[in-house]
Write a protein that holds these residues in place. Structure first.
Motif, PDB file in Angstrom:
ATOM      1  N   TRP A  78      -2.011  10.055   5.592  1.00  0.00           N
ATOM      2  CA  TRP A  78      -2.242   8.664   5.203  1.00  0.00           C
ATOM      3  C   TRP A  78      -1.066   7.791   5.626  1.00  0.00           C
ATOM      4  CZ3 TRP A  78      -6.811   7.038   4.314  1.00  0.00           C
ATOM      5  CH2 TRP A  78      -7.747   7.827   3.674  1.00  0.00           C
ATOM      6  N   ARG A  79       0.152   8.256   5.370  1.00  0.00           N
ATOM      7  CA  ARG A  79       1.342   7.495   5.749  1.00  0.00           C
ATOM      8  C   ARG A  79       1.396   7.314   7.260  1.00  0.00           C
ATOM      9  NH1 ARG A  79       5.762  10.852   5.033  1.00  0.00           N
ATOM     10  NH2 ARG A  79       5.516  11.255   7.219  1.00  0.00           N
ATOM     11  N   VAL A 106       0.864  -1.175   0.000  1.00  0.00           N
ATOM     12  CA  VAL A 106       0.000   0.000   0.000  1.00  0.00           C
ATOM     13  C   VAL A 106       0.903   1.229   0.000  1.00  0.00           C
ATOM     14  CG1 VAL A 106      -1.750   1.290   1.263  1.00  0.00           C
ATOM     15  CG2 VAL A 106      -1.815  -1.196   1.251  1.00  0.00           C
ATOM     16  N   LYS A 117      -0.716   1.640  12.206  1.00  0.00           N
ATOM     17  CA  LYS A 117      -1.618   0.477  12.228  1.00  0.00           C
ATOM     18  C   LYS A 117      -0.845  -0.756  12.673  1.00  0.00           C
ATOM     19  CE  LYS A 117      -4.736  -2.175   9.232  1.00  0.00           C
ATOM     20  NZ  LYS A 117      -4.670  -3.288  10.115  1.00  0.00           N
ATOM     21  N   PRO A 150       0.746   5.025   0.523  1.00  0.00           N
ATOM     22  CA  PRO A 150      -0.150   6.079   1.002  1.00  0.00           C
ATOM     23  C   PRO A 150       0.182   7.442   0.379  1.00  0.00           C
ATOM     24  CG  PRO A 150       1.476   5.580   2.658  1.00  0.00           C
ATOM     25  CD  PRO A 150       1.721   4.635   1.516  1.00  0.00           C
ATOM     26  N   LYS A 153       0.242  -4.461  12.791  1.00  0.00           N
ATOM     27  CA  LYS A 153       0.319  -5.473  11.744  1.00  0.00           C
ATOM     28  C   LYS A 153      -0.628  -6.610  12.079  1.00  0.00           C
ATOM     29  CE  LYS A 153       4.015  -3.514   9.833  1.00  0.00           C
ATOM     30  NZ  LYS A 153       3.897  -2.206  10.399  1.00  0.00           N
ATOM     31  N   ILE A 177      -1.088   7.219   9.393  1.00  0.00           N
ATOM     32  CA  ILE A 177      -2.100   6.252   9.821  1.00  0.00           C
ATOM     33  C   ILE A 177      -1.650   4.826   9.501  1.00  0.00           C
ATOM     34  CG2 ILE A 177      -4.437   5.410   9.356  1.00  0.00           C
ATOM     35  CD1 ILE A 177      -5.222   8.407   8.995  1.00  0.00           C
ATOM     36  N   TRP A 178      -1.141   4.607   8.288  1.00  0.00           N
ATOM     37  CA  TRP A 178      -0.690   3.260   7.921  1.00  0.00           C
ATOM     38  C   TRP A 178       0.494   2.828   8.780  1.00  0.00           C
ATOM     39  CZ3 TRP A 178      -3.054  -0.443   5.364  1.00  0.00           C
ATOM     40  CH2 TRP A 178      -4.092  -0.104   4.512  1.00  0.00           C
TER      41      TRP A 178
END
Length: 177
Positions: free
Chosen positions: A163-164, A144, A170, A146, A172, A166-167
């Motif tokens: 976005w980066r 993904v 997250k 971002p 794993k 948030i990813w």
């Protein structure tokens, strides 16, 4: 002349780069797929009257959480609420071995990261006997990127990129889907 020499090596470089990328992807898939019955990085932090008692409680807590993670990884999400809760002694029959890392103790506290490897055949039989649908094949990895668009500019690695962020934050999830 010098430009021509550089152009000769470009296809060779691209071929070597592509081959190394494919090899890395294949071997990462193989090593990931064989670890379906391994649950890593189970963090424990227990305080008790003595360090030995805290360690025993931490290992039981970690084993119970790892078993729950494994069952949830293998089964359908709609069946998670019906998964049985076993005691640490009952879970022992399904544990192949475990390892401890980043272990720290004080007179009354025990902290560690635990990794449990479960017996694949015993887990399969347990799930079959209890009527659960399950899968053992890991999904292929997904990449993904971002990309954030602001004021007409596309941002991938620079700040700000919500976005980066948030990813990256997250947790794993090594589930099967």
């Amino acid at each position: 002349q010098m430009i021509m020499n550089k152009l000769k090596f470009r296809p060779i470089f691209l071929l070597l780069f592509s081959a190394s990328l494919v090899i890395n992807l294949i071997f990462s898939q193989l090593s990931w797929a064989k670890n379906v019955f391994e649950v890593s990085n189970v963090s424990v932090d227990v305080t008790a009257e003595a360090a030995a008692e805290a360690r025993k409680k931490a290992l039981n807590d970690g084993k119970t959480r790892a078993f729950d993670i494994l069952l949830k990884r293998l089964t359908l999400r709609v069946e998670h609420q019906n998964l049985p809760k076993l005691t640490p002694a009952e879970i022992d029959t399904y544990v192949n071995d475990f390892s401890v890392s980043n272990e720290k103790t004080s007179p009354v506290r025990y902290l560690a990261l635990l990794t449990f490897r479960f017996k694949s055949d015993a887990i399969r039989n347990f799930l079959n006997e209890n009527g659960f649908s399950f899968a053992e094949t890991m999904s292929k990895p997904v990449l993904v990127l971002p990309v954030f668009q602001t004021a007409g500019a596309l941002i991938l690695w620079d700040d700000p990129n919500p976005w980066r962020d948030i990813w990256a934050s997250k947790q794993k999830d090594y589930g099967l889907v």
